[in-house]
Design an enzyme around this catalytic site. Structure first.
Site, PDB file in Angstrom:
ATOM      1  NE  ARG A  93      -3.166   0.280  -0.673  1.00 25.09           N
ATOM      2  CZ  ARG A  93      -3.611   0.462  -1.902  1.00 25.09           C
ATOM      3  NH1 ARG A  93      -3.448   1.664  -2.533  1.00 25.09           N
ATOM      4  NH2 ARG A  93      -4.189  -0.627  -2.455  1.00 25.09           N
ATOM      5  CE  LYS A 152      -0.441  28.244  -3.201  1.00 27.03           C
ATOM      6  NZ  LYS A 152      -1.311  29.095  -4.226  1.00 27.03           N
ATOM      7  CE  LYS A 163       3.506  34.450  -1.592  1.00 23.99           C
ATOM      8  NZ  LYS A 163       2.762  33.206  -1.961  1.00 23.99           N
ATOM      9  CD  GLU A 208       2.876  37.954  -3.770  1.00 22.40           C
ATOM     10  OE1 GLU A 208       3.055  36.949  -3.717  1.00 22.40           O
ATOM     11  OE2 GLU A 208       2.348  39.102  -3.022  1.00 22.40           O
ATOM     12  CG  ASP A 254       0.983  36.630  -7.057  1.00 19.47           C
ATOM     13  OD1 ASP A 254       0.985  35.754  -7.398  1.00 19.47           O
ATOM     14  OD2 ASP A 254       0.162  37.190  -6.100  1.00 19.47           O
TER      15      ASP A 254
END
Length: 285
Positions: free
Chosen positions: A102, A137, A169, A202, A224
């Site tokens: 698995r 992410k 950011k 950013e 961005d």
């Protein structure tokens, strides 16, 4: 980026934790009905089309479970596969093969999906000069294998985590009191702590691009959520002063157009957070 030694440690931790989670005090299904000395052989069967990834990881899982398991590889990581292909055979203790089954399938199915999606993006960018990057992410706890899959699919890894690169950011900039203050404080922090970290900043608009360019020491500007025209303007403004990266909802339909704007990199969280697992099976032979 993290070193190969650090990466290997991450892989070891993933395997150890996954086995702890799945096996616990024993695979009682196998222990109940399969003799301890039973010998078996299984094949990794592809039931989908795409890019295979996780073969090398599977070998490490099998070795962790049982060093006597033998793997015969027919198809390597990064190769195109189709329904019906056999990627490898594994032979040895039947109990050990089932104990590893698995974890091997879960990892390879997800890694292959990520590699397949990354290959689509990389192919769309061919000839533009831009390269596709992943992001943070990722699925908590298995970031290393997801970023490994991006590399297998022809992409490049962004920073691995918060500790190996500085990215200022929008929230960092706003909390710090503005772009210039954020950059100045960051450079002082790096110097005071004797760190060797690249700085990415950013930008939300062309005015912020202009302000960033007034400070030296910036490795890359993250352009961005810009449209195509403003991205081209930003690239022209930045010139050779630092690297450029586009981000913000870029998908298969738009990635090539952003690449043609002249940026060095395009980052996409979708490579790791929006994929459907490739269908694979481990079948006894």
């Amino acid at each position: 980026m993290i070193s190969q030694e650090q990466f290997n440690k991450e892989i070891e931790l993933i395997i150890a934790n996954a086995v702890r989670e799945d096996v616990g005090d024993g695979d009682h299904s196998s222990l109940a009905c399969i003799p301890f000395d039973a010998h078996g052989k299984a094949k990794l069967l592809v039931k989908d089309d795409g890019i295979i990834a996780g073969v090398a990881f599977a070998k490490r899982v099998f070795e962790y479970i049982d060093k006597d398991l033998k793997v015969e590889t027919l198809i390597d990581d990064g190769a195109e596969v189709k329904h019906g292909d056999i990627v490898f055979y594994v032979e040895g203790s039947s109990q050990s093969i089932l104990k590893a089954e698995r974890l091997v399938l879960n990892a390879m199915q997800r890694m292959s999906a990520i590699a397949t999606k990354t290959k689509i993006f990389a192919d769309l960018l061919e000839g533009t000069g831009a390269k596709i990057l992943d992001t943070r992410k990722t699925t908590p706890g298995i970031r290393a294998i997801e970023k490994w899959a991006v590399k297998i699919g022809g992409g490049e890894n962004h920073r691995f985590a918060l500790y190996d690169m500085i990215m200022l950011k929008d929230n960092h900039i706003d909390f710090a009191g503005g772009i210039t203050k954020a950059i100045t404080k960051t450079k002082a922090y790096i110097k005071d702590n004797h760190l060797d970290l690249k700085i990415i900043v950013e930008a939300r608009n062309l005015d912020e691009i202009e302000e960033i360019l007034k400070s030296d020491g910036v490795y890359r500007i993250l352009i961005d959520n810009f449209n195509y025209e403003d991205t081209k303007k930003a690239v022209a403004m930045i010139g050779d002063q630092c690297q450029t990266e586009s981000s913000g909802g870029i998908n298969e339909s738009t990635v090539r157009d952003y690449g043609l704007c002249g940026v060095n990199y395009i980052s996409s969280g979708a490579l790791t957070h929006s994929v459907y697992n490739m269908d694979l099976s481990l079948k006894a032979v």
